[in-house]
Design a protein around this motif. Structure first.
Motif, PDB file in Angstrom:
ATOM      1  N   PRO A 293       0.804  -1.232   0.000  1.00 52.91           N
ATOM      2  CA  PRO A 293       0.000   0.000   0.000  1.00 52.91           C
ATOM      3  C   PRO A 293       0.833   1.276   0.000  1.00 52.91           C
ATOM      4  CG  PRO A 293      -0.109  -1.094   2.141  1.00 52.91           C
ATOM      5  CD  PRO A 293       0.549  -2.047   1.206  1.00 52.91           C
ATOM      6  N   ASP A 294       2.120   1.186   0.347  1.00 52.30           N
ATOM      7  CA  ASP A 294       2.975   2.373   0.316  1.00 52.30           C
ATOM      8  C   ASP A 294       3.388   2.753  -1.097  1.00 52.30           C
ATOM      9  OD1 ASP A 294       2.900   2.715   3.038  1.00 52.30           O
ATOM     10  OD2 ASP A 294       4.702   1.532   3.416  1.00 52.30           O
ATOM     11  N   VAL A 295       3.210   1.844  -2.056  1.00 48.15           N
ATOM     12  CA  VAL A 295       3.548   2.150  -3.446  1.00 48.15           C
ATOM     13  C   VAL A 295       2.374   2.903  -4.068  1.00 48.15           C
ATOM     14  CG1 VAL A 295       4.121   1.209  -5.716  1.00 48.15           C
ATOM     15  CG2 VAL A 295       5.026   0.128  -3.655  1.00 48.15           C
ATOM     16  N   VAL A 296       2.554   4.195  -4.289  1.00 45.53           N
ATOM     17  CA  VAL A 296       1.475   5.004  -4.844  1.00 45.53           C
ATOM     18  C   VAL A 296       1.673   5.295  -6.321  1.00 45.53           C
ATOM     19  CG1 VAL A 296       0.932   6.077  -2.632  1.00 45.53           C
ATOM     20  CG2 VAL A 296       2.635   7.130  -4.127  1.00 45.53           C
ATOM     21  N   LEU A 297       2.886   5.075  -6.822  1.00 48.68           N
ATOM     22  CA  LEU A 297       3.148   5.343  -8.233  1.00 48.68           C
ATOM     23  C   LEU A 297       4.285   4.440  -8.695  1.00 48.68           C
ATOM     24  CD1 LEU A 297       2.478   7.172 -10.700  1.00 48.68           C
ATOM     25  CD2 LEU A 297       4.378   8.628  -9.964  1.00 48.68           C
ATOM     26  N   ALA A 298       4.090   3.797  -9.822  1.00 42.00           N
ATOM     27  CA  ALA A 298       5.132   2.946 -10.399  1.00 42.00           C
ATOM     28  C   ALA A 298       5.030   3.043 -11.919  1.00 42.00           C
ATOM     29  CB  ALA A 298       4.965   1.497  -9.952  1.00 42.00           C
ATOM     30  N   VAL A 299       6.156   3.304 -12.563  1.00 44.10           N
ATOM     31  CA  VAL A 299       6.176   3.419 -14.024  1.00 44.10           C
ATOM     32  C   VAL A 299       6.610   2.067 -14.598  1.00 44.10           C
ATOM     33  CG1 VAL A 299       7.126   4.620 -16.017  1.00 44.10           C
ATOM     34  CG2 VAL A 299       6.731   5.861 -13.878  1.00 44.10           C
ATOM     35  N   PRO A 300       5.734   1.381 -15.307  1.00 50.68           N
ATOM     36  CA  PRO A 300       6.076   0.051 -15.807  1.00 50.68           C
ATOM     37  C   PRO A 300       6.960   0.114 -17.052  1.00 50.68           C
ATOM     38  CG  PRO A 300       3.885   0.626 -16.550  1.00 50.68           C
ATOM     39  CD  PRO A 300       4.361   1.772 -15.674  1.00 50.68           C
ATOM     40  N   LEU A 301       7.587  -0.989 -17.348  1.00 52.90           N
ATOM     41  CA  LEU A 301       8.415  -1.131 -18.540  1.00 52.90           C
ATOM     42  C   LEU A 301       7.548  -1.575 -19.709  1.00 52.90           C
ATOM     43  CD1 LEU A 301      11.374  -1.462 -19.753  1.00 52.90           C
ATOM     44  CD2 LEU A 301      11.087  -3.884 -19.196  1.00 52.90           C
ATOM     45  N   VAL A 302       7.656  -0.876 -20.836  1.00 52.30           N
ATOM     46  CA  VAL A 302       6.985  -1.328 -22.057  1.00 52.30           C
ATOM     47  C   VAL A 302       7.884  -2.365 -22.710  1.00 52.30           C
ATOM     48  CG1 VAL A 302       6.026  -0.669 -24.286  1.00 52.30           C
ATOM     49  CG2 VAL A 302       5.866   0.910 -22.349  1.00 52.30           C
ATOM     50  N   PHE A 303       7.422  -3.583 -22.802  1.00 50.03           N
ATOM     51  CA  PHE A 303       8.235  -4.654 -23.368  1.00 50.03           C
ATOM     52  C   PHE A 303       8.461  -4.424 -24.860  1.00 50.03           C
ATOM     53  CE2 PHE A 303       8.212  -6.798 -19.530  1.00 50.03           C
ATOM     54  CZ  PHE A 303       8.835  -8.035 -19.624  1.00 50.03           C
ATOM     55  N   PRO A 304       9.664  -4.690 -25.342  1.00 49.65           N
ATOM     56  CA  PRO A 304       9.898  -4.653 -26.798  1.00 49.65           C
ATOM     57  C   PRO A 304       8.898  -5.551 -27.511  1.00 49.65           C
ATOM     58  CG  PRO A 304      11.976  -4.853 -25.622  1.00 49.65           C
ATOM     59  CD  PRO A 304      10.890  -5.000 -24.586  1.00 49.65           C
TER      60      PRO A 304
ATOM     61  N   ALA B 200     -23.207  13.063  -1.545  1.00 42.32           N
ATOM     62  CA  ALA B 200     -24.008  13.889  -0.629  1.00 42.32           C
ATOM     63  C   ALA B 200     -23.146  14.835   0.189  1.00 42.32           C
ATOM     64  CB  ALA B 200     -24.823  12.988   0.295  1.00 42.32           C
ATOM     65  N   GLY B 201     -21.842  14.794  -0.039  1.00 42.61           N
ATOM     66  CA  GLY B 201     -20.949  15.684   0.690  1.00 42.61           C
ATOM     67  C   GLY B 201     -20.479  15.132   2.015  1.00 42.61           C
ATOM     68  N   GLU B 202     -20.839  13.897   2.337  1.00 36.92           N
ATOM     69  CA  GLU B 202     -20.419  13.291   3.591  1.00 36.92           C
ATOM     70  C   GLU B 202     -18.996  12.727   3.453  1.00 36.92           C
ATOM     71  OE1 GLU B 202     -22.114  13.316   6.389  1.00 36.92           O
ATOM     72  OE2 GLU B 202     -23.805  14.388   5.466  1.00 36.92           O
ATOM     73  N   VAL B 203     -18.230  12.814   4.550  1.00 37.83           N
ATOM     74  CA  VAL B 203     -16.881  12.261   4.562  1.00 37.83           C
ATOM     75  C   VAL B 203     -16.962  10.754   4.781  1.00 37.83           C
ATOM     76  CG1 VAL B 203     -14.642  12.253   5.713  1.00 37.83           C
ATOM     77  CG2 VAL B 203     -15.892  14.408   5.404  1.00 37.83           C
ATOM     78  N   VAL B 204     -16.394   9.995   3.861  1.00 38.20           N
ATOM     79  CA  VAL B 204     -16.430   8.529   3.942  1.00 38.20           C
ATOM     80  C   VAL B 204     -15.040   7.992   3.630  1.00 38.20           C
ATOM     81  CG1 VAL B 204     -18.867   8.353   3.305  1.00 38.20           C
ATOM     82  CG2 VAL B 204     -17.108   8.338   1.521  1.00 38.20           C
ATOM     83  N   ALA B 205     -14.807   6.743   4.045  1.00 37.86           N
ATOM     84  CA  ALA B 205     -13.545   6.068   3.733  1.00 37.86           C
ATOM     85  C   ALA B 205     -13.680   5.375   2.380  1.00 37.86           C
ATOM     86  CB  ALA B 205     -13.193   5.058   4.816  1.00 37.86           C
ATOM     87  N   ALA B 206     -12.621   5.422   1.600  1.00 40.70           N
ATOM     88  CA  ALA B 206     -12.621   4.779   0.289  1.00 40.70           C
ATOM     89  C   ALA B 206     -11.306   4.029   0.099  1.00 40.70           C
ATOM     90  CB  ALA B 206     -12.787   5.818  -0.821  1.00 40.70           C
ATOM     91  N   THR B 207     -11.386   2.911  -0.608  1.00 45.86           N
ATOM     92  CA  THR B 207     -10.195   2.148  -0.960  1.00 45.86           C
ATOM     93  C   THR B 207      -9.780   2.565  -2.369  1.00 45.86           C
ATOM     94  OG1 THR B 207     -10.934   0.275   0.379  1.00 45.86           O
ATOM     95  CG2 THR B 207      -9.209  -0.149  -1.246  1.00 45.86           C
ATOM     96  N   VAL B 208      -8.639   3.179  -2.497  1.00 46.42           N
ATOM     97  CA  VAL B 208      -8.226   3.729  -3.786  1.00 46.42           C
ATOM     98  C   VAL B 208      -6.842   3.211  -4.163  1.00 46.42           C
ATOM     99  CG1 VAL B 208      -9.570   5.826  -3.399  1.00 46.42           C
ATOM    100  CG2 VAL B 208      -7.148   5.788  -2.823  1.00 46.42           C
ATOM    101  N   CYS B 209      -6.563   3.266  -5.443  1.00 43.07           N
ATOM    102  CA  CYS B 209      -5.231   2.970  -5.948  1.00 43.07           C
ATOM    103  C   CYS B 209      -5.021   3.790  -7.208  1.00 43.07           C
ATOM    104  CB  CYS B 209      -5.052   1.477  -6.233  1.00 43.07           C
ATOM    105  SG  CYS B 209      -6.022   0.883  -7.639  1.00 43.07           S
ATOM    106  N   HIS B 210      -3.792   3.811  -7.683  1.00 43.33           N
ATOM    107  CA  HIS B 210      -3.483   4.474  -8.939  1.00 43.33           C
ATOM    108  C   HIS B 210      -3.160   3.420  -9.984  1.00 43.33           C
ATOM    109  CE1 HIS B 210      -2.836   7.767  -6.050  1.00 43.33           C
ATOM    110  NE2 HIS B 210      -3.190   8.555  -7.052  1.00 43.33           N
ATOM    111  N   ILE B 211      -3.739   3.587 -11.156  1.00 37.56           N
ATOM    112  CA  ILE B 211      -3.433   2.699 -12.284  1.00 37.56           C
ATOM    113  C   ILE B 211      -2.795   3.563 -13.361  1.00 37.56           C
ATOM    114  CG2 ILE B 211      -4.354   1.124 -14.010  1.00 37.56           C
ATOM    115  CD1 ILE B 211      -6.611   0.469 -12.103  1.00 37.56           C
ATOM    116  N   GLY B 212      -1.574   3.207 -13.740  1.00 38.18           N
ATOM    117  CA  GLY B 212      -0.831   3.996 -14.723  1.00 38.18           C
ATOM    118  C   GLY B 212      -0.632   3.237 -16.013  1.00 38.18           C
ATOM    119  N   LEU B 213      -0.521   3.990 -17.095  1.00 34.87           N
ATOM    120  CA  LEU B 213      -0.279   3.396 -18.406  1.00 34.87           C
ATOM    121  C   LEU B 213       0.971   4.024 -19.008  1.00 34.87           C
ATOM    122  CD1 LEU B 213      -1.520   1.475 -20.633  1.00 34.87           C
ATOM    123  CD2 LEU B 213      -2.395   3.577 -21.695  1.00 34.87           C
ATOM    124  N   ALA B 214       1.991   3.199 -19.222  1.00 37.41           N
ATOM    125  CA  ALA B 214       3.152   3.618 -20.001  1.00 37.41           C
ATOM    126  C   ALA B 214       2.888   3.207 -21.446  1.00 37.41           C
ATOM    127  CB  ALA B 214       4.418   2.946 -19.475  1.00 37.41           C
TER     128      ALA B 214
END
Length: 374
Positions: A298-309, A329-343
């Motif tokens: 969960p500490d990994v918030v950003l990773a740039v992947p390798l584009v395979f030849p 509705a403007g209420e504060v709630v907990a959410a499970t989030v991640c980042h998905i990146g595209l190289a």
């Protein structure tokens, strides 16, 4: 793979198995010397730096070994012959282009792996005076040699290094990442896994989601031929990074769009089990049309992947983490989030295309029921 017939005798030759190795190790004979075989039967296994391959003979008859198990062999070497039943050994002709004999000892795969791990000079093994160097020989040799503090990369990592070098030298890559609420997807995957009694989590859902985008974004699954042309793939073959501590492997989930989520889960579980020994077959590691790299911390918030030849795109899934946000509705709630990146290879995919691809992927993951439905 292996047949050249001369006057009723079939020479069993070692095929070219990959472009990285000049030699392999014949690890095991599966058919004994002077035993009968049928057509297209697997007779031995050969170990390369990346995988274990079957050696197949197209002709049936009686197998005659020419080299023992544990021998080093090269592409084109004749390691056995198949003769008609009842043929005396003296009557069978000698194999064509038999491998030359030199004074180099044969190093078994476990011994070679330990040599690379400990940084033992291959030339030192000649001083042992043995024909076959085993792991115990290397252990004994290493105790007598003062070694400098160096580290030699294992073969698997050497292969990774070559791929990374080619990728960075030849592919003009760009990168875009998007934030995704994966709470619904994570919960749905867990529930489906419990129902089916299988390991199903966010990575399996991600592979299923990527497969659904093949027809909509064909250039993201293409193979560059030159700076102007790319070959479009007929199906999404998705390479997934697997690293269980024995090295990084990228086996391929083939034709993923035709698989159910349960089948994808079974395939990926099989990959993890195989990764424990590293005994992937060549066909399991080749033919991918897009890559997916997985980061579970969960500490990994950003990773740039390798584009395979040979590919134009690679995805990276960061670790999922809990964040506070506001609902509609403007209420504060907990959410499970991640980042998905595209190289992506910027010659074939532009930033707008990358964003649309990621948004479509986000849409698929926020509606996981479509991916779970049989």
């Amino acid at each position: 793979m292996t047949d050249v017939t001369v006057t009723g005798v079939t020479d069993v030759r070692v095929p070219k198995l990959n472009n990285n190795d000049q030699s392999y190790t014949l690890t095991e004979w599966l058919v004994g010397d002077d035993e009968p075989i049928g057509p297209d039967e697997i007779v031995a296994t050969i170990e390369t730096s990346k995988s274990v391959q079957d050696l197949v003979c197209a002709e049936g008859g009686v197998l005659r070994h020419l080299v023992p198990a544990g021998s080093e062999c090269a592409p084109g070497d004749v390691v056995a012959r198949v003769v008609p039943p009842g043929t005396p050994r003296s009557a069978a002709p000698a194999p064509a282009a038999a491998p030359a004999v030199d004074d180099k000892p044969v190093i078994t795969a476990p011994a070679r792996a330990l040599m690379e791990e400990l940084g033992v000079d291959p030339e030192l093994v000649r001083t042992l005076g043995v024909r076959v160097v085993r792991r115990s020989d290397v252990e004994a040799l290493a105790e007598t040699v003062a070694r400098p503090r160096t580290a030699t990369l294992p073969r698997v990592q050497q292969a990774v290094a070559r791929t990374v070098t080619v990728s960075h030298r030849t592919i003009p890559a760009a990168y875009t990442a998007i934030r995704v609420d994966v709470g619904a997807a994570t919960a749905a995957a867990l529930a489906e896994g419990r129902r089916l009694r299988k390991i199903i989590s966010l990575p399996e859902l991600l592979v299923a989601a990527v497969a659904t985008l093949h027809e909509q974004f064909p250039l993201c699954f293409a193979e560059p031929l030159d700076d102007r042309t790319a070959r479009l793939s007929d199906a999404p073959h998705i390479g997934v990074t697997i690293d269980v501590g024995t090295g990084l492997f990228v086996p391929v989930v083939r034709d993923a769009a035709r698989l159910t989520l349960a089948q994808i889960a079974d395939t990926m579980l099989g990959f993890r089990q195989t990764a424990l020994t590293g005994a992937f077959r060549e066909e399991e590691l080749t033919g991918g049309t897009i890559g997916v790299t997985l980061h579970n911390d969960p500490d990994v918030v950003l990773a740039v992947p390798l584009v395979f030849p040979g590919q134009t795109c690679a995805l990276a899934l960061s670790g999922a983490r809990e964040e506070l946000t506001r609902d509609t509705a403007g209420e504060v709630v907990a959410a499970t989030v991640c980042h998905i990146g595209l190289a992506y290879d910027h010659r074939f995919v532009n930033g707008r295309d990358a964003t649309l691809f990621l948004q479509a992927l986000k849409e698929a993951l926020t509606k996981p029921e479509r991916l779970i439905a049989p």
